[in-house]
Motif scaffolding. Structure first.
Motif, mmCIF file in Angstrom:
data_model
loop_
_atom_site.group_PDB
_atom_site.id
_atom_site.type_symbol
_atom_site.label_atom_id
_atom_site.label_comp_id
_atom_site.label_asym_id
_atom_site.label_seq_id
_atom_site.Cartn_x
_atom_site.Cartn_y
_atom_site.Cartn_z
ATOM 1 N N TRP A 85 0.825 -1.209 0.000
ATOM 2 C CA TRP A 85 0.000 0.000 0.000
ATOM 3 C C TRP A 85 0.862 1.262 0.000
ATOM 4 C CZ3 TRP A 85 -5.432 1.021 0.493
ATOM 5 C CH2 TRP A 85 -6.247 -0.124 0.393
ATOM 6 N N VAL A 86 1.873 1.297 0.859
ATOM 7 C CA VAL A 86 2.698 2.499 0.981
ATOM 8 C C VAL A 86 3.458 2.782 -0.309
ATOM 9 C CG1 VAL A 86 4.686 3.519 2.161
ATOM 10 C CG2 VAL A 86 2.923 2.339 3.488
ATOM 11 N N LEU A 87 4.110 1.766 -0.882
ATOM 12 C CA LEU A 87 4.887 1.958 -2.102
ATOM 13 C C LEU A 87 4.006 2.397 -3.270
ATOM 14 C CD1 LEU A 87 7.423 -1.036 -2.040
ATOM 15 C CD2 LEU A 87 7.859 1.375 -1.537
ATOM 16 N N SER A 88 2.833 1.800 -3.382
ATOM 17 C CA SER A 88 1.948 2.155 -4.496
ATOM 18 C C SER A 88 1.441 3.589 -4.375
ATOM 19 C CB SER A 88 0.761 1.183 -4.566
ATOM 20 O OG SER A 88 0.010 1.220 -3.368
ATOM 21 N N HIS A 89 1.164 4.033 -3.154
ATOM 22 C CA HIS A 89 0.700 5.409 -2.970
ATOM 23 C C HIS A 89 1.829 6.415 -3.178
ATOM 24 C CE1 HIS A 89 -3.552 5.199 -1.622
ATOM 25 N NE2 HIS A 89 -3.219 3.943 -1.384
ATOM 26 N N LEU A 90 3.041 6.050 -2.797
ATOM 27 C CA LEU A 90 4.185 6.924 -3.078
ATOM 28 C C LEU A 90 4.426 7.034 -4.586
ATOM 29 C CD1 LEU A 90 6.748 5.846 -0.314
ATOM 30 C CD2 LEU A 90 5.475 8.002 -0.460
ATOM 31 N N HIS A 91 4.303 5.925 -5.273
ATOM 32 C CA HIS A 91 4.438 5.926 -6.737
ATOM 33 C C HIS A 91 3.384 6.829 -7.373
ATOM 34 C CE1 HIS A 91 4.669 4.304 -10.856
ATOM 35 N NE2 HIS A 91 3.361 4.189 -10.787
ATOM 36 N N SER A 92 2.152 6.689 -6.920
ATOM 37 C CA SER A 92 1.063 7.505 -7.474
ATOM 38 C C SER A 92 1.240 8.979 -7.131
ATOM 39 C CB SER A 92 -0.283 7.001 -6.942
ATOM 40 O OG SER A 92 -1.347 7.738 -7.492
ATOM 41 N N LEU A 93 1.702 9.259 -5.924
ATOM 42 C CA LEU A 93 1.913 10.649 -5.509
ATOM 43 C C LEU A 93 2.956 11.330 -6.390
ATOM 44 C CD1 LEU A 93 1.249 12.866 -3.437
ATOM 45 C CD2 LEU A 93 3.104 11.944 -2.004
ATOM 46 N N THR A 94 3.999 10.593 -6.757
ATOM 47 C CA THR A 94 5.043 11.136 -7.637
ATOM 48 C C THR A 94 4.456 11.546 -8.983
ATOM 49 O OG1 THR A 94 6.685 9.704 -6.577
ATOM 50 C CG2 THR A 94 7.281 10.681 -8.700
ATOM 51 N N HIS A 95 3.657 10.653 -9.580
ATOM 52 C CA HIS A 95 3.028 10.968 -10.863
ATOM 53 C C HIS A 95 2.082 12.161 -10.742
ATOM 54 C CE1 HIS A 95 4.310 7.827 -13.650
ATOM 55 N NE2 HIS A 95 4.321 6.999 -12.625
ATOM 56 N N THR A 96 1.339 12.220 -9.645
ATOM 57 C CA THR A 96 0.355 13.292 -9.462
ATOM 58 C C THR A 96 1.037 14.644 -9.303
ATOM 59 O OG1 THR A 96 -1.113 11.697 -8.375
ATOM 60 C CG2 THR A 96 -1.635 14.032 -8.110
ATOM 61 N N ILE A 97 2.109 14.685 -8.524
ATOM 62 C CA ILE A 97 2.833 15.950 -8.327
ATOM 63 C C ILE A 97 3.421 16.442 -9.647
ATOM 64 C CG2 ILE A 97 4.874 16.987 -7.255
ATOM 65 C CD1 ILE A 97 4.333 15.223 -4.801
ATOM 66 N N LEU A 98 4.029 15.535 -10.415
ATOM 67 C CA LEU A 98 4.609 15.925 -11.711
ATOM 68 C C LEU A 98 3.525 16.383 -12.681
ATOM 69 C CD1 LEU A 98 7.348 13.186 -12.237
ATOM 70 C CD2 LEU A 98 7.699 15.606 -11.729
ATOM 71 N N MET A 99 2.345 15.740 -12.632
ATOM 72 C CA MET A 99 1.244 16.139 -13.512
ATOM 73 C C MET A 99 0.714 17.514 -13.116
ATOM 74 S SD MET A 99 -0.497 15.004 -16.132
ATOM 75 C CE MET A 99 -0.343 13.215 -16.101
#
Length: 309
Positions: free
Chosen positions: A149-163
């Protein structure tokens, strides 16, 4: 000031699967039915596993975790899509679009990680049975799920911030039924090279690494099973893995088809059907795939139904 206004576009137009009013009706009914079946089916799986003490094992703990993620994964997409079908205005605020993208990516990657953990569980149970109870303790399984859960949300957060840092100053029409990474990148009027590089490298890594782990685990499992002399024994072991392999084939087959390519070759029209399969159809089918060929699950479901009655 201009860049700030461009970067925070007030809304997008989410076109959905079709603009034909005649098709909207049966599509709405179909997706609503699939969503309700998904939520009900996965909820029943979770309830059955929780209530039956015999199913309080690592394998079924992971299955209930996967069912919960499937509910969350589909809920990030389908309710918004159904509301969009009923609305004459297809407008989606920029913040809501980013929020949907965040949860879609997060739960999708969590699904992928959990499938990999389930493969490791089967490998340990079949190939290293003596070490299974010592190495794969309930605490360790809980830790693996939490890390997923933690790794997947960190991955998604990275994409969201860059977007969120991109500028959107041109067309605002999304030719898709939800806010996905690639359709948003095609609308940006700023340099998306970093986003594309991250999506193709790190994105491919978090998808292909669990998939590779699954393949390696099942190579060892197949090798171990083929050494079993009893044909009945081999069939029993393979039958416990069959449901899982069907889910893996549906999930990873469609994911790889849609995402493992550069955005320059991306075609939303071509990928619509495949995207529907892994976002809506596969999570709906998972409860049936896992329960219909599993005697323990069948007994747990019967016991649950008797208690309800």
């Amino acid at each position: 000031m201009l860049r700030e206004n461009q970067s925070h576009m007030p809304e997008f137009l989410l076109l959905g699967l079709t603009s034909d009013p005649k098709q909207q009706g049966w599509l709405f009914a179909s997706f609503l039915a699939m969503y309700l079946v998904n939520v009900a089916g996965n909820s029943v799986i979770i309830a059955a596993i929780r209530r039956d003490v015999r199913l309080h094992t690592p394998m079924y703990f992971l299955l209930s975790s996967l069912s919960l993620v499937d509910i969350c994964f589909t809920s990030a997409i389908v309710p918004r899509m159904l509301a969009n079908m009923l609305s004459k205005s297809k407008k989606v605020p920029f913040a809501q679009c980013l929020t949907q993208m965040y949860f879609f990516v997060a739960f999708g990657i969590t699904d992928s990680f959990l499938l990999a953990v389930m493969a490791v569980d089967r490998y340990m149970a079949i190939c290293n049975l003596l070490l299974y109870s010592m190495t794969m303790s309930p605490r360790r399984y809980l830790l693996l799920v939490m890390v997923s859960w933690v790794l997947s949300h960190l991955h998604s957060l990275t994409h969201t911030i860059l977007m969120a840092r991109l500028s959107f100053c041109g067309p605002n029409v999304i030719h898709h039924f939800f806010c996905d990474v690639q359709p948003l990148l095609t609308l940006s009027c700023s340099d998306t090279s970093i986003n594309e590089l991250l999506a193709f490298t790190e994105g491919s890594f978090v998808i292909m690494s669990p998939f590779a782990l699954i393949i390696v685990s099942y190579i060892f499992i197949t090798h171990a099973v083929l050494r079993v002399r009893s044909e009945r024994g081999r069939y029993k072991v393979f039958s416990t893995c069959r449901s899982y392999l069907i889910v893996v084939a549906l999930f990873y087959g469609t994911i790889i088809f849609v995402y493992i390519h550069p955005s320059s070759t991306y075609s939303v029209t071509k990928d619509h059907v495949v995207t529907v399969i892994y976002t809506v159809v596969t999570p709906m089918l998972n409860p049936f795939i896992y329960s219909l060929r599993n005697k323990d699950m069948k007994q747990a479901l019967k016991k649950l139904l008797r208690r309800v009655e």
